[in-house]
Scaffold this active site. Structure first.
Site, PDB file in Angstrom:
ATOM      1  N   LYS A 120       0.822  -1.214   0.000  1.00 48.07           N
ATOM      2  CA  LYS A 120       0.000   0.000   0.000  1.00 48.07           C
ATOM      3  C   LYS A 120       0.859   1.269   0.000  1.00 48.07           C
ATOM      4  O   LYS A 120       0.413   2.322  -0.428  1.00 48.07           O
ATOM      5  CB  LYS A 120      -0.966  -0.011   1.175  1.00 48.07           C
ATOM      6  CG  LYS A 120      -2.008  -1.112   1.000  1.00 48.07           C
ATOM      7  CD  LYS A 120      -3.112  -1.077   2.004  1.00 48.07           C
ATOM      8  CE  LYS A 120      -4.172  -2.111   1.679  1.00 48.07           C
ATOM      9  NZ  LYS A 120      -3.697  -3.521   1.878  1.00 48.07           N
TER      10      LYS A 120
HETATM   11  C1  LIG Z   1      -4.299  -4.600   1.196  1.00 54.67           C
HETATM   12  C2  LIG Z   1      -3.511  -5.847   1.051  1.00 54.67           C
HETATM   13  C3  LIG Z   1      -3.899  -6.881   0.171  1.00 54.67           C
HETATM   14  C4  LIG Z   1      -5.174  -6.811  -0.642  1.00 54.67           C
HETATM   15  O1  LIG Z   1      -5.121  -5.844  -1.662  1.00 54.67           O
HETATM   16  P1  LIG Z   1      -6.475  -5.304  -2.344  1.00 54.67           P
HETATM   17  O2  LIG Z   1      -6.056  -4.157  -3.152  1.00 54.67           O
HETATM   18  O3  LIG Z   1      -7.384  -4.918  -1.203  1.00 54.67           O
HETATM   19  O4  LIG Z   1      -7.049  -6.428  -3.145  1.00 54.67           O
HETATM   20  C5  LIG Z   1      -3.084  -7.988   0.046  1.00 54.67           C
HETATM   21  N1  LIG Z   1      -1.963  -8.119   0.776  1.00 54.67           N
HETATM   22  C6  LIG Z   1      -1.565  -7.168   1.657  1.00 54.67           C
HETATM   23  C7  LIG Z   1      -0.330  -7.396   2.453  1.00 54.67           C
HETATM   24  C8  LIG Z   1      -2.310  -5.996   1.824  1.00 54.67           C
HETATM   25  O5  LIG Z   1      -1.904  -5.057   2.696  1.00 54.67           O
END
Ligand SMILES: *Cc1c(COP(=O)(O)O)cnc(C)c1O
Length: 477
Positions: A120
């Protein structure tokens, strides 16, 4: 470039207009009016570009209301080796998202080298700089209010810390996060970051955010905003690493690759869909879920059946524990031929607690052209995959990445490189690593002992009124 609502009820807007907002006024999500196509010639030229230069080429196709030199400066400030330095030994941090080859045709694309060790950061770090830029241009301020069970909150705080014109009020469930996650957030001493630990569960935090956001007067008076996963700029920033990963795993343009993506709210893989729509040669987009398999069910059967909070499992890949996928509406908009009337009626059913089934519609016939396939992984798979990846390749992966590796194995095809998106570092999920391997993952040097730093957090009852008072008091200071 103008942005439209998936439900057809909003006047088209420019990028900066939708940047700071959340949902479109009609409850839909903003999408670009069309997807810019990348020519073969451009693709050939982009192959050689460093990350920031590549990001500029892609983003400039979607953002025409920030002058290119200023957009370039924001991007250059975001994607630096210093900011994304936590990569594996032997990998070059200047790559931002380096590729690790496990074996011929099977790769990991490292997306978790930023300050909070999860993917993120890649979008959120850019968002911090974009917000500061637009707020300053407009002479405005913004109070971001959010709820987190871990990854999103810390990524948002590290992106917004010290930024002019922005304050973050982040609610988290008191005593429910891991000591490491707590330390990551609560040890921030920046005055514009306000951590609020709620005596309750994550759902209570989310309910408080919803209650406050529904209070239009309060929202306007205190300029309340959000940075959740439906933010268009976040999705857009994520398309860049699909191109980067493609170039790293192929030698010539035109060759097809597959991506495997550990999915929750459908934000990450949606960016892959957009890269595909722009012309990136993608053979498969492999969607992996954990026990919360709403999306796997849809891609196998055509039925989208959001779950209730009670039917959502708490798993060892917690960032994928979702009951409905907030970005999914954007993909369905494309699937139904960008017909907002259809999207509106499908989501009317969903919002009334129902579901929808596209398997008997003509839309479903178009599904193969979008290249999606899916699969599901459960705790035992996750643990076994962490173990196998460690013993076979000497590479330690986190539980979310393990879900994708597991599902990717099933969909591998000879001659098509498979690129698994690595979304977090194992150091964030020490307990599951310990269970799988009997050892603790090591941490980047500067995060060693982070749990011992002084923490800054307000503990508060699960009550929207109490949170409101904290916001009022802080803004009055
Ligand atoms: C947020 C997240 C996901 C999922 O991603 P999306 O965009 O919500 O599908 C997967 N792995 C990790 C470590 C995350 O922080």
């Amino acid at each position: 470039m103008r942005y439209l609502s998936t439900r057809g009820g909003a006047t088209p807007q420019s990028f900066c207009d939708i940047l700071l907002g959340g949902l479109a006024p009609d409850g839909g999500l903003f999408v670009p009016e069309s997807y810019p196509r990348v020519s073969t010639q451009e693709l050939a030229e982009w192959r050689k570009l460093p990350y920031a230069a590549l990001a500029l080429r892609i983003l400039a196709k979607f953002i025409d209301d920030i002058p290119p030199p200023e957009l370039a400066a924001l991007i250059d400030r975001t994607y630096t080796a210093a900011n994304f330095r936590h990569c594996r030994p032997g990998r070059d941090a200047a790559e931002i998202t380096p590729l690790t080859t496990l074996e011929e045709g099977f790769h990991l694309l490292e997306l978790s080298n930023g300050p909070t060790l999860a993917f993120k950061d890649i979008a959120m770090q850019l968002l911090g700089n974009l917000f500061e830029y637009v707020l300053e241009k407009r002479g405005e301020t913004l109070n971001i209010l959010g709820a987190t069970s871990g990854d999103t909150g810390s990524a948002a705080e590290y992106a917004m810390r010290g930024k002019k014109g922005v304050r973050v009020f982040m609610l988290s469930p008191h005593g429910k996060m891991s000591p490491f996650q707590r330390a990551q957030m609560y040890s921030l001493q920046d005055p514009n970051i306000i951590n609020i630990a709620i005596r309750g569960m994550f759902d209570d935090c989310q309910d408080i955010v919803k209650a406050i956001a529904a209070d239009a007067d309060f929202k306007t008076r205190y300029k309340i905003g959000a940075v959740n996963s439906i933010n268009w700029a976040r999705v857009l920033a994520q398309t860049v690493y699909y191109f980067k990963g493609y170039f790293a795993a192929t030698e010539q343009d035109g060759q097809e690759v597959a991506f495997a993506v550990p999915s929750g709210n459908f934000g990450n893989i949606l960016a892959g869909h957009i890269a595909h729509m722009m012309g990136l040669p993608i053979a498969r987009l492999v969607l992996a879920t954990n026990e919360n398999d709403v999306l796997d069910e849809f891609f196998r059967t055509g039925r989208y059946r959001p779950r209730s909070a009670q039917d959502t499992f708490v798993t060892s890949s917690p960032s994928m524990d979702i009951s409905k996928a907030s970005n999914f509406e954007r993909f369905v908009f494309d699937l139904v031929g960008r017909d907002a009337t259809v999207v509106r009626s499908l989501w009317r059913a969903v919002e009334q607690g129902g579901d929808f089934d596209l398997s008997q519609t003509p839309y479903w016939q178009r599904m193969p052209s979008y290249r999606f396939v899916s699969g599901k992984s459960v705790h035992a798979d996750r643990v076994a995959t962490i173990r196998e990846t460690w013993s076979r390749y000497g590479v330690m992966i986190d539980p979310h990445t393990a879900d994708a590796v597991k599902v990717a194995q099933h969909w591998r095809e000879s001659g098509v490189p498979m690129i698994v998106l690595e979304t977090a570092q194992p150091a964030k999920f020490a307990e599951t690593i310990q269970e799988a391997l009997g050892i603790s993952p090591s941490r980047p040097q500067e995060l060693v002992g982070i749990e011992d730093l002084p923490q800054r957090v307000l503990v508060c009852e699960a009550d929207a009124g109490a949170v409101r008072r904290i916001i009022e008091k802080t803004c009055a200071e």
